[in-house]
Scaffold this motif. Structure first.
Motif, short mmCIF file in Angstrom:
data_model
loop_
_atom_site.label_atom_id
_atom_site.label_comp_id
_atom_site.label_asym_id
_atom_site.label_seq_id
_atom_site.Cartn_x
_atom_site.Cartn_y
_atom_site.Cartn_z
N UNK A 1 1.16 17.88 1.76
CA UNK A 1 1.02 18.47 0.42
C UNK A 1 0.57 17.40 -0.58
N UNK A 2 0.09 17.87 -1.71
CA UNK A 2 -0.34 16.96 -2.76
C UNK A 2 0.80 16.06 -3.21
N UNK A 3 2.02 16.60 -3.24
CA UNK A 3 3.14 15.78 -3.71
C UNK A 3 3.60 14.76 -2.67
N UNK A 4 2.96 14.72 -1.50
CA UNK A 4 3.21 13.64 -0.54
C UNK A 4 2.43 12.38 -0.90
N UNK A 5 1.50 12.49 -1.86
CA UNK A 5 0.68 11.35 -2.26
C UNK A 5 1.34 10.64 -3.44
N UNK A 6 1.87 9.44 -3.23
CA UNK A 6 2.58 8.76 -4.31
C UNK A 6 1.64 8.19 -5.37
N UNK A 7 2.16 8.05 -6.58
CA UNK A 7 1.45 7.35 -7.65
C UNK A 7 1.59 5.84 -7.42
N UNK A 8 0.80 5.10 -8.17
CA UNK A 8 0.83 3.65 -7.96
C UNK A 8 2.21 3.07 -8.26
N UNK A 9 2.85 3.53 -9.32
CA UNK A 9 4.15 2.97 -9.67
C UNK A 9 5.17 3.25 -8.58
N UNK A 10 5.01 4.37 -7.88
CA UNK A 10 5.93 4.68 -6.79
C UNK A 10 5.68 3.77 -5.59
N UNK A 11 4.40 3.49 -5.32
CA UNK A 11 4.06 2.55 -4.26
C UNK A 11 4.64 1.18 -4.57
N UNK A 12 4.55 0.79 -5.83
CA UNK A 12 5.05 -0.53 -6.23
C UNK A 12 6.57 -0.62 -6.06
N UNK A 13 7.27 0.45 -6.35
CA UNK A 13 8.72 0.46 -6.15
C UNK A 13 9.07 0.27 -4.68
N UNK A 14 8.32 0.95 -3.81
CA UNK A 14 8.53 0.79 -2.37
C UNK A 14 8.24 -0.65 -1.96
N UNK A 15 7.15 -1.21 -2.49
CA UNK A 15 6.76 -2.58 -2.15
C UNK A 15 7.84 -3.57 -2.58
N UNK A 16 8.44 -3.35 -3.74
CA UNK A 16 9.51 -4.24 -4.21
C UNK A 16 10.69 -4.22 -3.25
#
Length: 347
Positions: free
Chosen positions: A279-294
């Motif tokens: 689904x579209x909501x499976x695609x994270x925003x950049x800030x969400x990716x950054x939180x995972x990266x942290x």
């Protein structure tokens, strides 16, 4: 035998025609080249791909190449590419009954790339110098579609690109450790694509089509420290699937095994055939990716060294300075931009 080869060629030709409709340029029997979003952005707007920022790659001089258009040992849920299964063909019907000569693939890939970018000659806003450089490709990403390590003459192909002064970036799921261990010549950089963190999650999400695919992937990770190439884990984040604590701890264990030079934490892209599975909501925003990266940084001890907002990707590395393969006018410390990227048309 001849009858079977004719039948397999017909299957390949049918699938190739579907790729042509998606913008792929077929070369030979089983390979293809496709223009990248960032080829255009570099030539027209002077903006460079995150690989330019991270690794110095010059986006206007980079070829996207597949050498196994339709052959893969996985049927991943997030795959945006055409899968034979999507058109009612069994995976073993697309096995490669032939292998084109690597020198021919390299020559045709360069020719086709030049043909693709020829439309930019004299275009308003395109620097004549940039266009001239683009006609002399400097990098090739061996990925695009299919599993590259299933091409039986991969090492020869890499050697031929290097002979022509073109750096190579091999993207693989790691299902053929035997091939990687016996390459006649290593690529400049090896990417291992990861979305799952253990056998159960792998069987669910990456849908292996052969036995022991997860075990084979682990074998590849175990041998990574032995390569002279720079090595990268590309962890594609699918929101709601692998952004949780269990998954991140699992990824940290995989990092301990392979000890890659770089870890890319990148957003899943809601495009192509994957829209029928996710689904579209499976695609994270950049800030969400950054939180995972942290969180992954805390678990692995790999610091965050750079990021690219347009490409929704964050880079982790223990290297003090990047290994650069080109002269892109951006680097780890270049200010990030909020300009459109390849995700803009998906949300």
């Amino acid at each position: 035998m001849e009858e079977r080869q004719v039948e397999e060629k017909e299957i390949y030709n049918m699938l190739n025609q579907k790729l042509v409709k998606q913008g792929y340029h077929i070369i030979g029997n089983h390979s293809s080249v496709k223009k990248c979003y960032w080829n255009h952005a570099a030539l027209v707007e002077g903006r460079f791909c995150y690989k330019g920022k991270f690794y110095g790659i010059e986006s206007h001089r980079c070829i996207q190449l597949s050498v196994t258009n339709h052959w893969c040992w996985n049927a991943c849920l997030h795959c945006w590419r055409l899968r034979p299964q999507d058109v009612g063909i069994e995976w073993n019907e697309t096995r490669m009954p032939f292998a084109d000569d690597p020198k021919e693939i390299v020559e045709k890939a360069i020719q086709e790339y030049r043909r693709i970018i020829s439309g930019y000659k004299g275009r308003p806003g395109v620097s004549p110098q940039m266009y001239k450089e683009a006609t002399m490709p400097k990098h090739v990403a061996i990925s695009l579609t299919g599993e590259a390590t299933l091409y039986p003459r991969l090492g020869e192909l890499i050697r031929e690109f290097h002979r022509r002064g073109i750096s190579t970036f091999l993207v693989t799921r790691g299902v053929r450790p035997d091939v990687l261990a016996n390459l006649e010549e290593e690529p400049n950089q090896i990417y291992i694509s990861l979305e799952s963190w253990d056998k159960e999650s792998y069987n669910y999400f990456n849908r292996p089509l052969v036995p022991r695919a997860w075990e084979l992937t682990l074998e590849t990770l175990e041998m990574l420290p032995s390569f002279s190439s720079t090595t990268v884990y590309r962890i594609t984040i699918v929101k709601g699937y692998n952004d949780n604590e269990t998954a991140l701890k699992g990824f940290a264990r995989l990092v301990d095994i392979g000890r890659p030079d770089y870890i890319e934490v990148k957003a899943y892209m809601y495009v192509g055939a994957s829209r029928g599975r996710l689904r579209l909501d499976n695609m994270p925003r950049h800030w969400e990716v950054k939180e995972v990266a942290k969180k992954l940084s805390e678990l692995t001890g790999y610091p965050i060294v750079s990021e690219s907002m347009p490409s929704r990707v964050v880079l982790l590395s223990k290297l003090e300075k990047p290994v650069r393969y080109g002269n892109a006018p951006v680097d780890w410390n270049s200010p990030d931009i909020s300009a459109p990227g390849e995700y803009e048309d998906t949300a």
